[in-house]
Design an enzyme around this catalytic site. Structure first.
Site, PDB file in Angstrom:
ATOM      1  N   LYS A  53       0.841  -1.201   0.000  1.00 43.08           N
ATOM      2  CA  LYS A  53       0.000   0.000   0.000  1.00 43.08           C
ATOM      3  C   LYS A  53       0.876   1.251   0.000  1.00 43.08           C
ATOM      4  O   LYS A  53       0.603   2.203  -0.730  1.00 43.08           O
ATOM      5  CB  LYS A  53      -0.906  -0.003   1.241  1.00 43.08           C
ATOM      6  CG  LYS A  53      -2.022  -1.022   1.145  1.00 43.08           C
ATOM      7  CD  LYS A  53      -2.676  -1.291   2.479  1.00 43.08           C
ATOM      8  CE  LYS A  53      -3.584  -2.498   2.385  1.00 43.08           C
ATOM      9  NZ  LYS A  53      -4.121  -2.941   3.659  1.00 43.08           N
ATOM     10  N   GLN A  97      -5.775  -2.309   9.543  1.00 43.57           N
ATOM     11  CA  GLN A  97      -5.422  -3.572   8.894  1.00 43.57           C
ATOM     12  C   GLN A  97      -5.916  -4.765   9.712  1.00 43.57           C
ATOM     13  O   GLN A  97      -5.722  -4.815  10.929  1.00 43.57           O
ATOM     14  CB  GLN A  97      -3.891  -3.636   8.720  1.00 43.57           C
ATOM     15  CG  GLN A  97      -3.379  -4.849   8.006  1.00 43.57           C
ATOM     16  CD  GLN A  97      -3.754  -4.885   6.533  1.00 43.57           C
ATOM     17  OE1 GLN A  97      -3.846  -3.859   5.867  1.00 43.57           O
ATOM     18  NE2 GLN A  97      -3.993  -6.067   6.004  1.00 43.57           N
ATOM     19  N   ASP A 120     -11.796   1.232   3.230  1.00 43.83           N
ATOM     20  CA  ASP A 120     -12.058  -0.201   3.088  1.00 43.83           C
ATOM     21  C   ASP A 120     -13.495  -0.506   2.680  1.00 43.83           C
ATOM     22  O   ASP A 120     -13.819  -1.644   2.339  1.00 43.83           O
ATOM     23  CB  ASP A 120     -11.848  -0.864   4.466  1.00 43.83           C
ATOM     24  CG  ASP A 120     -10.612  -1.730   4.492  1.00 43.83           C
ATOM     25  OD1 ASP A 120     -10.143  -2.133   3.427  1.00 43.83           O
ATOM     26  OD2 ASP A 120     -10.141  -2.014   5.604  1.00 43.83           O
TER      27      ASP A 120
END
Ligand code: GUN
Length: 283
Positions: A53, A97, A120
């Site tokens: 990322k 995460q 997300d």
């Protein structure tokens, strides 16, 4: 006949090129998009994702911040970090995460993120909007898998899509997206009996199980499209949930691992971040 590969590497590069134009337009006006990832603990797969990322942000000119917290952090400490990022106008996309250490509440973390910063697409409000077919950030892996199908002009409407796996991050949103595209959708999971009876009916088969080589050739219909969301480490090498070598002889289209859906997940995270930044700067 061997299946045609759906190349996530090439496609994600194309997505990035399109995003770069949008990021450059923002940067020209002094508007820098920002993505923050909160990583709790030392999970090796998560470290790899987070590294990817960061690299993607750097390629695009997105400001990338990673907050690393020790595995024994408390829920209150995690909440505090999320609230700080929520209040920071330089960050437009935030994700925590997963997996989180077992003592931390993933749904709470997910829902504490401001819906407009939810990179997300997993906030309750955004999953709700997605269910209703309204515009909202979409979970990155299912969004990437759908993007692959559409880019290859694989018909979805009226087709039977079978999703194996019912996680909140992949299986459930994937099924909902396919339904939105007018597929007839079956969701299978670990308690499904006679799984092969379902998978053999699939025109589009999505494997999101987390077991290496779980989908074997006898479970796949001749000419099916097989999307492998698995990312398993075996003897230090990454492989998917599909027995690739055997299944590719039967399928019409197949995604490789690595170089398939995983690449698209990162590209879609960038897409959600750019989208959120554009909205924030537009006021
Ligand atoms: N871990 C593996 N995939 C994902 C994802 O898409 N989002 C988050 N937050 N964590 C993950």
């Amino acid at each position: 006949m061997a299946a045609q590969l759906l190349d996530g590497k090439a496609l994600s590069q194309q997505v990035e090129m399109e995003l770069k134009v949008r990021v450059d337009a923002l940067l020209k006006q002094g508007q820098v998009p920002g993505l923050c990832v909160i990583l709790v603990g030392e999970d090796p797969a998560s470290q790899l994702y987070v590294g990817n990322k960061e690299k993607a942000c750097n390629r695009l000119g997105i400001n990338s911040r990673t907050i690393r917290m020790p595995a024994d952090s408390t829920q209150e400490q995690l909440d505090e970090e999320i609230k700080k990022v929520n209040a920071d106008p330089s960050i437009h996309g935030l994700l925590v995460q997963f997996p989180l250490p077992a003592h931390l509440n993933a749904s709470r973390a997910q829902t504490l993120i401001l819906p407009e910063k939810d990179a997300d697409g997993l906030h309750d409000i955004n999953t709700g909007k997605m269910m209703r077919g309204e515009t909202a950030p979409i979970a990155c892996t299912p969004k990437g898998a759908l993007y692959m199908l559409k880019s290859a002009n694989i018909p979805i409407e009226g087709k039977h899509a079978v999703v194996v796996g019912r996680s909140s991050i992949v299986g459930r949103p994937m099924a909902m997206l396919l339904l939105r595209e007018n597929a007839t959708v079956t969701i299978c999971h670990s308690r499904t009996r006679n799984l092969g009876d379902y998978t053999r009916q699939a025109d589009i088969l999505v494997a999101a199980i987390g077991k290496p080589g779980f989908i074997t050739a006898d479970m796949v219909k001749e000419g099916a499209t097989v999307i492998d969301v698995g990312m398993n480490r075996v003897d230090g090498k990454f492989c998917g949930d599909v027995d690739f070598d055997a299944v590719k002889e039967k399928a019409a289209y197949i995604t490789p691992v690595p170089g398939g859906v995983g690449r698209m997940t990162v590209a879609m995270l960038m897409s959600n971040t750019v989208e959120a930044a554009e909205k924030a700067f537009a006021g």
